[in-house]
Design a protein around this motif. Structure first.
Motif, mmCIF file in Angstrom:
data_model
loop_
_atom_site.group_PDB
_atom_site.id
_atom_site.type_symbol
_atom_site.label_atom_id
_atom_site.label_comp_id
_atom_site.label_asym_id
_atom_site.label_seq_id
_atom_site.Cartn_x
_atom_site.Cartn_y
_atom_site.Cartn_z
ATOM 1 N N ARG A 9 11.445 6.548 -5.436
ATOM 2 C CA ARG A 9 11.799 7.523 -4.397
ATOM 3 C C ARG A 9 11.491 7.002 -2.993
ATOM 4 O O ARG A 9 12.019 7.480 -2.011
ATOM 5 C CB ARG A 9 11.029 8.829 -4.591
ATOM 6 C CG ARG A 9 11.469 9.667 -5.758
ATOM 7 C CD ARG A 9 10.811 11.043 -5.684
ATOM 8 N NE ARG A 9 11.070 11.815 -6.889
ATOM 9 C CZ ARG A 9 10.345 11.743 -7.993
ATOM 10 N NH1 ARG A 9 9.304 10.922 -8.052
ATOM 11 N NH2 ARG A 9 10.652 12.473 -9.040
ATOM 12 N N HIS A 39 5.270 3.294 -3.807
ATOM 13 C CA HIS A 39 4.768 3.626 -5.144
ATOM 14 C C HIS A 39 5.907 3.852 -6.130
ATOM 15 O O HIS A 39 5.877 3.355 -7.230
ATOM 16 C CB HIS A 39 3.916 4.906 -5.074
ATOM 17 C CG HIS A 39 2.861 4.838 -4.026
ATOM 18 N ND1 HIS A 39 1.724 4.084 -4.173
ATOM 19 C CD2 HIS A 39 2.787 5.380 -2.786
ATOM 20 C CE1 HIS A 39 0.988 4.188 -3.072
ATOM 21 N NE2 HIS A 39 1.611 4.968 -2.220
ATOM 22 N N LYS A 91 0.813 -1.216 0.000
ATOM 23 C CA LYS A 91 0.000 0.000 0.000
ATOM 24 C C LYS A 91 0.849 1.269 0.000
ATOM 25 O O LYS A 91 0.421 2.308 -0.480
ATOM 26 C CB LYS A 91 -0.900 0.042 1.252
ATOM 27 C CG LYS A 91 -2.149 -0.812 1.150
ATOM 28 C CD LYS A 91 -3.222 -0.333 2.133
ATOM 29 C CE LYS A 91 -2.734 -0.390 3.571
ATOM 30 N NZ LYS A 91 -3.768 -0.004 4.540
ATOM 31 N N ASN A 92 2.027 1.200 0.599
ATOM 32 C CA ASN A 92 2.779 2.424 0.871
ATOM 33 C C ASN A 92 3.967 2.696 -0.045
ATOM 34 O O ASN A 92 4.576 3.755 0.049
ATOM 35 C CB ASN A 92 3.246 2.432 2.333
ATOM 36 C CG ASN A 92 2.104 2.742 3.287
ATOM 37 O OD1 ASN A 92 1.798 3.892 3.543
ATOM 38 N ND2 ASN A 92 1.428 1.696 3.773
#
Lengths: 479, 479
Positions: free
Chosen positions: B133, B130, B127-128
């Motif tokens: 970075r 992406h 979920k966290n």
């Protein structure tokens, strides 16, 4: 900048519109928590956990300075053991999680996942205390506990939370009562001096005390929305647990006596208090003394020659003085400003090419939004002082708010009117009869928060029944 | 002195007679643990917990220095989530505790009390994370875990234990493999430099690796009785968990890629290793660097004028230099000697009236039993040096023991003979075939401990099947 960037802080609900939603938005947007896979559980993310570690370190140091030793007791309690203290099991049974199987096998006896550990410590002390020489025995543990709550909110009420629980045994009542008070004072110090949370200290009523305690001392604070939060409790358990678990000792004359016990706890719940006490519509505001990052350096026009070098140099110069970090990522400064405001970092240090020329930086306060130019040569004296000013300002603001939101009521009509119009603490006299306390809870949804140590006589009759008043009580709707 | 005194240290079983009983006696008599009410659980008492806190602090500092952040994930895992990674659930299902009820209600889905938390972190990372970075994401948590073991012993194998578990995500294999190695080196540093435990570092075989890992790195140590102890493991999980949980990210070119993950853990088990590595028939021996108390002052003839004052004065002078304590209780000095020898405190400082006259103290080493007179004026230089000597001596002794107990075997007959006659590590070549590994386990009850990083060719054929050898393996009976 047209592309959606996940790092960008999303807008939060205004607290005036929906305080509960504001709270939920802040804990999520400030990167404090995420929801766990099991209903009512939370994942404490790095930023939230760093705040907890700071609180923990301050408490732990004081526990050790006052002679307490850390231990670790098991997570599981056999059902039969929990039942040993009657009031205690009644208080906790409805909200415990039950382990019934280990691997493929059904257990002979069900196990409770600890909601608190009085019974485990009780059994241990019974085996390990023999003589007055063994007393006092002053144990503390840092642990997770589980309470199967129906309605949950991150930090404030979760099925599992982190806390410390102190459990101590004493030769006599006086020593145990002094301990009960001492630990409340340690909680109060952390809340007031570190978390900038002003408190009302006092005793819980019989109805609101801990299940199995003789009495419970509490610190109560008032949140931004006018609801109260119990922020730490310390229980004098008398000889009730000692009797149930047979914890006795030989005194100097060889006589067998029951010990007097205490227990006390502070939990991750206090982080919810911190958020609701200081936060605003731009997000979290963290008091400097507890902030994981006290100042964040944001370079301006960092692509220009020398800016980043100078910013890192500044970070290195400051890092032994305060907890400082730098954000040299390729995000726009405005986005960084939003992110660190959301996270409530007390001071932002801006530094761009013009500041470099003038050998200065801009200091922006999170609490007031004020900015000031400070010469690089003055930063070593100005920054720590500014952090102190912010710390004090947060406390002062919270105290003013509490005072504005504290109202005397002399009868139930006034009582209800205060709750309807502004909420907050209500100072009202009480006859001491539990029936009145229950009527207030039922009619007004307000509970007695505490019987304050600092008593006043704001009237001579009970706010509920009008009979002769016994003592002043703080009442409020509460978390 | 005729009266039975509970403070007095009881006699322990000699390790030569019954090593397992010696171990049990030591952990009890040295006040490290007590048994919990639930089978296989332990209460970690103040002295045992203080050792764990010292280990924890050293590890935690290094985790933070290498960029890791502490978090806290929930205790409970829904059954369906645990099943997402096939190998993982197969490895853990037989030994988990199941929560089936909350309060009075049966839960719709059973919950596992975490045996480890890969799946919770996996779901979170999915979920966290992406973008590139967001990587690497380097999390660690200090937590309790539960594994429903059949046979348990304090520290070594308990139904519940304390540990840290690191879980990290990386953009590519190289970065993840470097992390896996880095964390193993941190474990190795703590074991060798702090716990004075010499190690063999290497990789686990496919059979012995962590359930769901690409490979597992391990540090293996050899206990006093010639059995091995796995002392810390670090797993490179490849993209297996990332695939099962869909943890992916956009790289710099906007391409979607799976992350590479690692996990690594060290637990309270290492305290069992510490005990079995250095302990002797007088009890525990704690290396100075990890000792909660490095030196204990025992006043001699303390009723004589000035002795106690002088002893306290000495304590105050030393307390910023080393971790020092004083026992001024009314027990006899001989009893105190026994107690602190049992607890393995590195140095005892004796001071009596004669020493006061001569302005000296007696320093007694726990490891060798040697005593020396030291002038008070020299104590500030001598004590820290003595602690270093003790630290080094413990490591050297352990290393000599391990070398004496490491034997090359070239065929199964030699292999069995070593196990029968002395035990310890067996260095033997292996063809790489799991069938041979299983045969050795079945026939000899020895397991492959690791494929050491430092390879040698002690023979050219497999110790089991005689076919061409692939690599050197350390084998042993193990805890």
């Amino acid at each position: 900048m047209g592309k959606k960037n996940k790092d960008f802080v999303e807008k939060i609900t205004a607290m005036e519109d929906d305080f509960a939603q504001w709270y939920t938005d802040v804990v999520k947007q400030a990167q404090m928590v995420d929801y766990g896979a099991v209903r009512g559980t939370m994942i404490i993310k790095p930023y939230g956990f760093a705040i907890w570690e700071n609180i923990k370190n301050e408490l732990d140091r004081r526990f050790k300075e006052t002679g307490h030793q850390n231990v670790y007791f098991p997570l599981f309690i056999p059902e039969s053991l929990l039942q040993k203290e009657k009031d205690h099991i009644e208080g906790f049974a409805p909200e415990v999680a039950w382990v019934t199987h280990g691997g493929d096998e059904e257990l002979a006896e069900r196990l409770v996942v600890r909601p608190t550990s009085e019974v485990l410590f009780g059994e241990y002390y019974a085996k390990n205390i023999h003589s007055y020489r063994d007393l006092p025995m002053l144990y503390n543990q840092w642990a997770n506990v589980v309470r199967w709550e129906k309605t949950t909110r991150p930090f404030l009420r979760t099925s599992e939370f982190l806390w410390q629980e102190g459990h101590t045994c004493h030769a006599d009542q006086q020593d145990a009562e002094e301990e009960t008070k001492r630990m409340l004072e340690i909680y109060a110090e952390i809340c007031e001096k570190y978390l900038a949370i002003p408190l009302i200290k006092g005793r819980k009523t019989e109805k609101e005390k801990f299940a199995g305690a003789d009495y419970t001392l509490t610190i109560e604070s008032l949140m931004h929305d006018g609801k109260a939060l119990q922020s730490g409790t310390s229980h004098y358990l008398g000889t009730g647990f000692a009797d149930a678990f047979n914890i006795n000792y030989s005194d100097k004359d060889g006589e067998t006596k029951l010990v007097h016990t205490t227990s006390w706890g502070m939990s991750t719940r206090i982080i919810g208090g911190l958020i609701m006490m200081h936060g605003d519509n731009r997000g979290l505001v963290v008091p400097p003394k507890i902030a994981p990052i006290q100042a964040m350096i944001v370079p301006i026009a960092q692509h220009k020659e020398g800016v980043l070098d100078k910013a890192y140099e500044l970070r290195d110069q400051l890092k032994d003085l305060i907890r400082v970090d730098i954000d040299a990522s390729d995000k726009m400064p405005g986005w960084k400003f939003n992110e660190y405001e959301m996270k409530g970092i007390p001071v932002r240090i801006e530094m761009g090419p013009k500041d470099m020329e003038k050998e200065q930086v801009v200091l922006a306060r999170r609490d007031t939004g004020e900015k000031e130019f400070v010469a690089l040569t003055d930063l070593h004296t100005r920054l720590p002082k500014l952090l102190e000013e912010i710390q004090q300002n947060l406390f002062d603001k919270a105290l003013v708010h509490r005072e504005e939101m504290t109202t005397v009521a002399k009868n139930l009509e006034e009582f209800q009117k205060v709750l309807d119009e502004k909420g907050g603490f209500i100072k009202a006299m009480w006859c001491g009869d539990q029936a009145c306390e229950e009527k207030i809870k039922e009619d007004c949804q307000a509970t007695s928060r505490c019987i304050p140590f600092e008593q006043e006589e704001v009237s001579d009759s009970c706010v509920c029944c009008g009979k002769k008043a016994k003592e002043l009580v703080y009442w409020a709707k509460a978390y």
